[in-house]
Design a protein around this motif. Structure first.
Motif, short mmCIF file in Angstrom:
data_model
loop_
_atom_site.label_atom_id
_atom_site.label_comp_id
_atom_site.label_asym_id
_atom_site.label_seq_id
_atom_site.Cartn_x
_atom_site.Cartn_y
_atom_site.Cartn_z
N LYS A 42 -0.57 11.76 10.30
CA LYS A 42 -1.47 10.62 10.50
C LYS A 42 -0.71 9.31 10.71
O LYS A 42 -1.28 8.33 11.17
N ASN A 43 0.57 9.28 10.34
CA ASN A 43 1.38 8.06 10.46
C ASN A 43 0.67 6.86 9.80
O ASN A 43 0.49 5.80 10.39
N GLU A 44 0.24 7.08 8.56
CA GLU A 44 -0.39 6.01 7.79
C GLU A 44 0.61 5.48 6.75
O GLU A 44 1.40 6.24 6.20
N TRP A 45 0.51 4.17 6.47
CA TRP A 45 1.48 3.52 5.60
C TRP A 45 0.78 2.70 4.53
O TRP A 45 -0.34 2.22 4.71
N TYR A 46 1.49 2.57 3.40
CA TYR A 46 1.08 1.68 2.33
C TYR A 46 1.96 0.44 2.34
O TYR A 46 3.14 0.49 2.71
N LEU A 47 1.37 -0.67 1.90
CA LEU A 47 2.12 -1.88 1.63
C LEU A 47 1.73 -2.38 0.25
O LEU A 47 0.53 -2.53 -0.05
N SER A 48 2.71 -2.59 -0.60
CA SER A 48 2.48 -3.29 -1.87
C SER A 48 3.27 -4.59 -1.82
O SER A 48 4.47 -4.58 -1.49
N ALA A 49 2.62 -5.69 -2.12
CA ALA A 49 3.28 -7.00 -2.01
C ALA A 49 2.84 -7.90 -3.13
O ALA A 49 1.66 -7.91 -3.52
N LEU A 50 3.78 -8.67 -3.65
CA LEU A 50 3.47 -9.73 -4.60
C LEU A 50 3.74 -11.04 -3.87
O LEU A 50 4.88 -11.33 -3.47
N LEU A 51 2.69 -11.79 -3.67
CA LEU A 51 2.74 -13.01 -2.86
C LEU A 51 2.40 -14.22 -3.71
O LEU A 51 1.65 -14.12 -4.70
N GLU A 52 2.91 -15.36 -3.31
CA GLU A 52 2.71 -16.59 -4.08
C GLU A 52 2.12 -17.67 -3.19
O GLU A 52 2.52 -17.85 -2.04
N LYS A 53 1.13 -18.37 -3.73
CA LYS A 53 0.63 -19.55 -3.04
C LYS A 53 1.65 -20.68 -3.25
O LYS A 53 2.04 -20.96 -4.38
N PRO A 54 2.10 -21.33 -2.18
CA PRO A 54 3.14 -22.36 -2.32
C PRO A 54 2.72 -23.47 -3.28
O PRO A 54 1.54 -23.82 -3.38
N MET A 55 3.69 -24.04 -3.96
CA MET A 55 3.43 -25.14 -4.88
C MET A 55 3.04 -26.41 -4.14
O MET A 55 2.31 -27.25 -4.68
#
Length: 412
Positions: free
Chosen positions: A398-411
């Motif tokens: 299926k060529n399916e992928w996961y993404l896990s990300a920790l993102l920050e709203k800029p100060m």
């Protein structure tokens, strides 16, 4: 002393009405010019009979056009005045009209509201499903609400949100007993008497737990089994590979004690919120009841459920939340426009320095770099952690992928 009436702001013209006003002004100006030219100027230029006849004809035609425009403008203005709710009050009698409003404020004009009326919140998409809405709003005022949770939730998912039913009593569970106290309630399966089971295939929690252990696919398959996989979620960093972040490792990216309140979008049965509660973080869990009492289950655990769809604008003020988490829900099953709106809304409610934990986002391999990475960049988050991996549950082909990300709203 100025009266309240004098302080009211004048009502602005609607675009179409404004255009008509401009046209009327133009006609009136031309008419005035004709009057002046035919009356005061004609003696100067000789005032020939032919010219006078033409001017009088033109003057008559302009006067007729002026009367027509005035009538049209008055008609449009009357419609605009009676159409404050886009036709709602005239289309629905009784209970629907009461819920839609608007209702006059008893004390008159209110400066905070900017009006002398109170307008009821109601999803504009409700108008697209008038027949269903009329059925939904048919009930005895002060009596029992119809037991139609599935029907109501489908209306919500069509954009008719918030639902307008207000003046009836929802069915209560039979034999209801008090919930377990905290912290015991966080990991105790609630009694079956805490739920009205009419809308669900299963009629007790034992059925839901067994269903989660079957080979069939259900929404949030094993969410109700608190002794199974739910018990170990988010405890160990990398427990199942690079995609699995632990709560403690995420909290460690912020100064101690500064992550205090948050939201879990598509929170299932509330386990993420339960783990955060153990760390003195209050998390609201948004969830739907897809053939299971997810909202009731979360509440029985001593946590806060929020019954809204994923397309709903988040009901939080700007720059207020410390963390927003979402696992599986925000993914490529959503239209790109809807997903981008949701991501910008998450950015809006997070405070500067707030965390967005995008947990196991999934998409087709070719979509990741062409569609979703640029989308996240447009929103404006900073990357703190980023991991990708193959999604193999439907086969490697299926060529399916996961993404896990920790993102920050800029100060800033």
């Amino acid at each position: 002393m100025r009266s309240v009436e004098e302080k009211k702001p004048s009502r602005s013209l609607r675009p179409a009405q404004s255009k008509l006003s401009v046209l009327l002004l133009l006609v009136s100006t031309n008419l005035l010019s004709v009057y002046l030219f035919s009356g005061g100027m004609c003696p100067i230029i000789g005032g020939t009979d032919v010219l006078l006849r033409e001017l009088k004809s033109t003057k008559s035609e302009l006067a007729q056009l002026q009367r027509f425009m005035e009538t049209l403008l008055r008609g449009h203005g009357d419609k605009a005045a009676s159409d404050d709710m886009d036709g709602w009050p005239d289309e629905f009698p009784g209970e629907m009209k009461l819920v839609v409003g608007p209702h006059k404020l008893p004390l008159g004009y209110n400066h905070n509201l900017g009006t002398d009326k109170l307008f009821q919140p109601l999803g504009s998409a409700c108008r697209r499903f008038r027949e269903e809405l009329a059925g939904y709003m048919t009930y005895e005022v002060g009596g029992a609400c119809p037991s139609d949770e599935v029907f109501a939730q489908r209306l919500m998912l069509k954009g008719c949100e918030p639902l307008p039913r207000r003046r009836c009593h929802p069915k209560s569970p039979r034999g209801y007993v008090e919930p377990a106290p905290l912290p015991e309630s966080l990991w105790a399966t609630p009694p079956d008497t805490s739920v009205v089971w009419d809308a669900y295939t299963c009629k007790n929690y034992s059925c839901l737990v067994k269903r989660g252990r079957s080979d069939k696919s259900y929404d949030c398959n094993d969410c109700f089994d608190l002794k199974g996989r739910e018990k170990s979620r988010w405890l160990v960093d990398g427990s199942g590979g690079v995609l699995d972040f632990s709560i403690d490792s995420v909290l460690a990216t912020r100064p101690a004690g500064t992550v205090r309140i948050g939201l879990d979008i598509g929170g299932g049965s509330g386990t993420f919120a339960a783990r955060m509660r153990e760390r003195d973080v209050t998390v609201v869990s948004s969830t739907m009841n897809f053939d299971g009492p997810f909202n009731s289950f979360i509440a029985s655990r001593g946590l806060v459920p929020l019954h809204i769809s994923v397309a709903h604008r988040l009901p939080f003020f700007d720059n207020t939340l410390d963390v927003v988490h979402s696992m599986h829900v925000l993914s490529n099953w959503m239209p790109e426009a809807t997903l981008e709106l949701a991501l910008f809304d998450i950015y809006r409610v997070l405070r500067p320095g707030g965390l967005f934990w995008l947990d196991h986002f999934f998409c087709a391999g070719e979509q990741l770099n062409t569609t979703y990475v640029p989308m996240l960049a447009r929103v404006g988050f900073h990357k703190l952690r980023w991991a990708t991996g193959r999604k193999r549950d439907r086969g490697i082909g299926k060529n399916e992928w996961y993404l896990s990300a920790l993102l920050e709203k800029p100060m800033t």
